[in-house]
Design an enzyme around this catalytic site. Structure first.
Site, PDB file in Angstrom:
ATOM      1  N   GLY A 186      51.032   0.745  95.620  1.00 54.04           N
ATOM      2  CA  GLY A 186      52.116  -0.229  95.718  1.00 54.04           C
ATOM      3  C   GLY A 186      53.242   0.189  96.629  1.00 54.04           C
ATOM      4  O   GLY A 186      54.248  -0.517  96.750  1.00 54.04           O
ATOM      5  N   SER A 222      45.636   9.482  98.336  1.00 57.72           N
ATOM      6  CA  SER A 222      45.374  10.912  98.607  1.00 57.72           C
ATOM      7  C   SER A 222      46.406  11.789  97.891  1.00 57.72           C
ATOM      8  O   SER A 222      47.277  12.371  98.533  1.00 57.72           O
ATOM      9  CB  SER A 222      45.336  11.204 100.108  1.00 57.72           C
ATOM     10  OG  SER A 222      46.466  10.706 100.779  1.00 57.72           O
TER      11      SER A 222
END
Length: 637
Positions: free
Chosen positions: A473, A544
Site C-alpha cells: 500500500g 522485499s
C-alpha cells in the site's frame, strides 16, 4: 600415573626443563554426558592431582636452587570442586569452559560442555576441536537420553577416541555387575549409530578411584586408569603427516619485490623443496622452492607447522587458495551435501545468502531447504522445512564460486565450515561437508558472443535495475508504472516486474512465510539479472522485506547497476489507504505473515533514493526518480 619429579633437571638446567615441557604433545578432549553425571567433579580431580604434582616440583626447586619463591599450599580438592559447581549454578558452563593442565607425558586442554539439550550448539563448539571425548554415565542411572545425544554428536563431529567413564561407582558399592550392565547397554546403542570402538573405565571422580591412580576398591578391573589412557592415546598426529600435503594460504608475504611467499598452517602431509605442487582452485602447478621460517630455511615441513612457502614460478596465489601436492590434490566444487548444526535464535531461511567460511576461504552460500532434521534423542530423521536453534539437519549448499574442500570425515580443516549472517556478522551455523554434488561439475557456463553491453548498446542505453521496496500500500506499483511510462516516452526499452503479477505465474507455488519470501526475491533477482543481460532497464515493485535478500540481488549485478528506491510510507498511512482491504484482514487475523503486522519489514539503511509519499505525489515521485537516474547514469537516458 607416573610421579613427575624431574627435580634434578629443574635444579641443574631450567632451560632444558622448559624445553622438555614445551615440546610435549597436546591432547584436546571434552567431558560430556547427562546433567549431574559428575563432569565438574572429574575435571576438579584432574586439575587437583596435576596441581599437586607441580607443587611438589616447585617445592623441590625452591629447596634445591632457590630460583622460585614460595608458592603457598596446595589447593584443596573440595574447594576446587565447589568452585566448578558454583560456575555451573551461575550458568557459566552454559558456554564451554576450557581448562588446562599437564603431566609428565602430555599437556591437556579439556572442554567442559553443558549437558542440557538446549545447549547442543555449545557441545558442538567444544567437540569441534577435540581429539577425544570422555562420556560420563552415572552408575546409578545408566545410559540416558543425554548420553546418547552427546555420543551421537561426538561421532558426528568425527571424534575418533571415546572413553565411557562410568562415574560414581562408590555409590553402587563398586559393583562389577552394575558396570558391566551399563557397558553392554552402551555398546548396543553405540554400534547402532556406527561407533565401533570405545574404552570403558569405572571411576569415582569424587573419591579419585581409577582417575589418576588405580583403585583398590575395584580389583576386578584390569584396564587403564583414566589419566594413563589420556596420556597414552594416539591422537593420529602421525596419520596427518602421511596424508597428502595441503596448506590453506592465510596471507601473502611480500616484504620486497624480490620475495613472494605464501604463509599458512599445514593441515596435512609433508613438504620438501623440489616437490611439485598444485594451486587450487585455479589448478596451476609449480615446484616448491623454499620453506621459510623465523629461524631460517627448512629442509622439510610437516602437518601442524606454520611456515612460509615460496614457489619456483610466478603463479597467481592468494589468501583462500590451497597449496597441495600436485598428484593428489583435494576437490573443488560449488554444490554440496552437508550436515548442518544451527546455532542462531533466528531460524534458517532456505534460499538466503550467508557467508560460508571454510578455513581461509570465504564465499557467499545459499542453503536449500533441509532434506531432513535429525532428532538427537531418538536418532530418527524427520522432514523439515527449516532448522531452529540447536537443530541438526542435512541440506544442500550452493556457493557462488568453487571452493577447495575434502569431506569432513577425511579432513576437519577442509571439511568443516561456519555460516555467518551477512548483515550482523553473527555466526549462525556450523557444518560438515559430506560430499560434492556431481551435477555441479556437469554444468558449465556457455560462452556467448553477444554480450550484455552489446545488447544495451543496440538499444542506445545501459542496463539498469530500479528496485522499488516498501510496505504493502505504499505506492510502489503506482510509482513504478509511472516511471516506466516516462521511460517508454523517452524511447527506452524497459520492463516492469510487479509482485502481484509474478505470483500469478512464476511464483504461484510460493506462500508468504519468511522462507517463501526469501525464495520469491531470489527468483525475481535471477529473472531481473537475465533481463538486464538483455540490455533492458528493469523495474521491480516488491515489498522485499529483508535487507539480506535485497543485498543478494545487488550483488548479482555489476557495481552501479542496482538502484534501490525506498517508497517510504508510514504503516498508519498505508493502512488508511488499504485499497485491497489487506491490513484490515491482517489485523483480524485472517491473513498470516502479513508484512508490517505479523511479519517484519527491514527498511533500507542507505537506498539510492528515498521517496516520502506523505509529502510527494506519485507523479512528483516519478519525475524525481527519472531526474535522479538521468543524473546518476548520464548519458544513460
Amino acid at each position: 600415573m607416573t610421579a613427575y619429579r624431574p627435580d634434578a633437571l629443574i635444579a641443574s638446567d631450567i632451560s632444558a626443563y622448559l624445553e622438555l615441557h614445551q615440546h610435549k604433545s597436546l591432547l584436546r578432549f571434552l567431558t560430556c554426558g547427562s546433567v549431574d553425571d559428575g563432569k565438574s567433579t572429574l575435571i576438579g580431580r584432574l586439575l587437583y592431582d596435576s596441581k599437586q604434582i607441580f607443587e611438589d616440583q616447585l617445592s623441590a626447586l625452591e629447596s634445591d636452587s632457590k630460583r622460585v619463591g614460595t608458592q603457598g599450599q596446595a589447593i584443596d580438592f573440595a574447594l576446587l570442586v565447589d568452585g566448578l559447581a558454583a560456575e555451573r549454578e551461575q550458568g557459566i558452563t552454559i558456554d564451554v569452559a576450557y581448562r588446562f593442565f599437564a603431566t609428565e607425558k602430555r599437556k591437556f586442554i579439556v572442554a567442559d560442555t553443558p549437558g542440557h539439550e538446549q545447549y547442543t550448539r555449545n557441545m558442538v563448539t567444544g567437540a569441534s576441536t577435540a581429539d577425544l571425548a570422555v562420556i560420563l554415565i552415572d552408575a546409578r542411572k545408566g545410559v540416558l537420553t543425554q548420553t546418547k545425544r552427546h555420543s551421537f554428536l561426538a561421532h558426528l563431529l568425527g571424534i575418533r577416541h571415546l572413553v565411557v567413564a562410568v562415574n560414581k561407582m562408590d555409590l553402587v558399592d563398586y559393583d562389577q555387575s552394575a558396570f558391566e550392565r551399563i557397558v553392554a547397554a552402551y555398546a548396543e546403542f553405540a554400534h547402532s549409530i556406527g561407533i565401533q570402538h570405545f574404552t570403558p573405565i569405572p571411576i569415582s571422580g569424587f573419591q579419585g578411584d581409577n582417575v589418576t591412580t588405580r583403585s583398590d576398591a575395584m580389583p576386578w578391573f584390569s584396564g587403564p586408569v583414566l589419566l594413563d589412557h589420556l596420556e597414552a592415546v594416539n591422537v593420529d598426529a602421525e596419520l596427518d603427516r602421511i596424508k597428502p600435503f595441503r596448506m590453506p594460504v592465510q596471507w601473502v608475504n611480500r616484504p620486497n619485490l624480490d620475495f613472494r611467499g605464501f604463509a599458512g598452517l599445514i593441515a596435512s602431509g609433508t613438504i620438501r623443496p623440489g616437490d611439485p605442487v598444485r594451486i587450487l582452485p585455479s589448478g596451476r602447478t609449480s615446484t616448491l622452492a623454499r620453506i621459510v621460517t623465523m629461524n631460517g630455511d627448512r629442509d622439510v615441513a610437516v602437518a601442524g607447522e606454520s611456515v612460509t612457502l615460496t614457489l619456483a614460478d610466478e603463479v597467481d596465489c592468494s589468501r583462500g587458495d590451497v597449496i597441495a601436492t600436485a598428484d593428489a590434490p583435494p576437490q573443488t566444487a560449488d554444490q554440496f551435501k552437508a550436515t548442518l548444526v544451527w546455532m542462531d535464535a533466528a531460524e534458517l531461511l532456505p534460499g538466503r545468502a550467508y557467508w560460508l567460511k571454510l578455513g581461509t576461504q570465504m564465499v557467499s552460500a545459499v542453503v536449500r531447504a533441509p532434506e531432513y532434521a535429525i532428532d538427537v534423542n531418538t536418532m530418527a530423521r524427520a522432514p523439515a522445512k527449516t532448522l531452529a536453534l540447536n537443530d541438526i539437519g542435512v541440506a544442500e549448499i550452493a556457493t557462488d564460486r568453487p571452493i577447495v574442500f575434502e569431506p569432513y570425515a577425511e579432513s576437519h580443516d577442509l571439511g568443516g565450515f561456519i555460516l555467518i549472517d551477512k548483515l550482523t556478522n553473527a555466526t549462525v551455523g556450523a557444518g560438515m561437508l559430506d560430499f560434492a554434488l556431481r551435477r555441479a561439475q556437469n554444468v558449465h557456463w556457455q560462452a556467448v558472443e553477444i554480450t550484455r553491453e552489446a545488447h544495451a548498446q543496440q538499444k542506445g542505453q545501459q542496463s539498469r535495475l530500479l528496485w522499488f521496496t516498501g510496505l504493502s500500500g505504499s505506492g510502489k506499483s503506482t510509482i513504478a508504472n509511472l516511471v516506466e511510462k516516462k521511460l517508454h516516452a523517452l524511447g527506452k526499452h524497459s520492463f516492469l516486474l510487479d509482485g502481484d503479477n509474478i505470483r500469478h505465474g512464476l511464483n504461484r507455488d510460493l506462500g508468504f512465510s519468511d522462507q517463501d519470501r526469501v525464495e520469491n526475491i531470489r527468483r525475481i533477482g535471477e529473472v531481473a539479472k537475465l533481463m538486464t543481460d538483455a540490455g533492458l532497464i528493469v523495474l521491480t515493485a516488491f515489498i522485499s522485506p529483508f535487507r539480506a535478500e535485497r543485498a543478494m540481488v545487488r550483488a548479482l549485478l555489476p557495481e552501479g547497476e542496482f538502484f534501490e528506491i525506498f517508497v517510504d510510507t508510514p504503516i498508519e498511512e498505508a493502512e488508511r489507504r488499504d485499497v485491497k482491504g489487506l491490513y484490515k484482514k491482517a489485523r483480524a487475523g485472517e491473513i498470516a505473515n502479513f508484512t508490517g503486522i505479523s511479519s517484519p519489514y527491514e527498511p533500507p539503511l542507505a537506498p539510492e533514493l528515498r521517496i516520502d509519499t506523505t509529502r510527494t505525489t506519485p507523479e512528483e515521485a516519478a519525475e524525481q526518480i527519472v531526474e535522479a537516474i538521468m543524473g546518476v547514469w548520464s548519458p544513460v537516458l
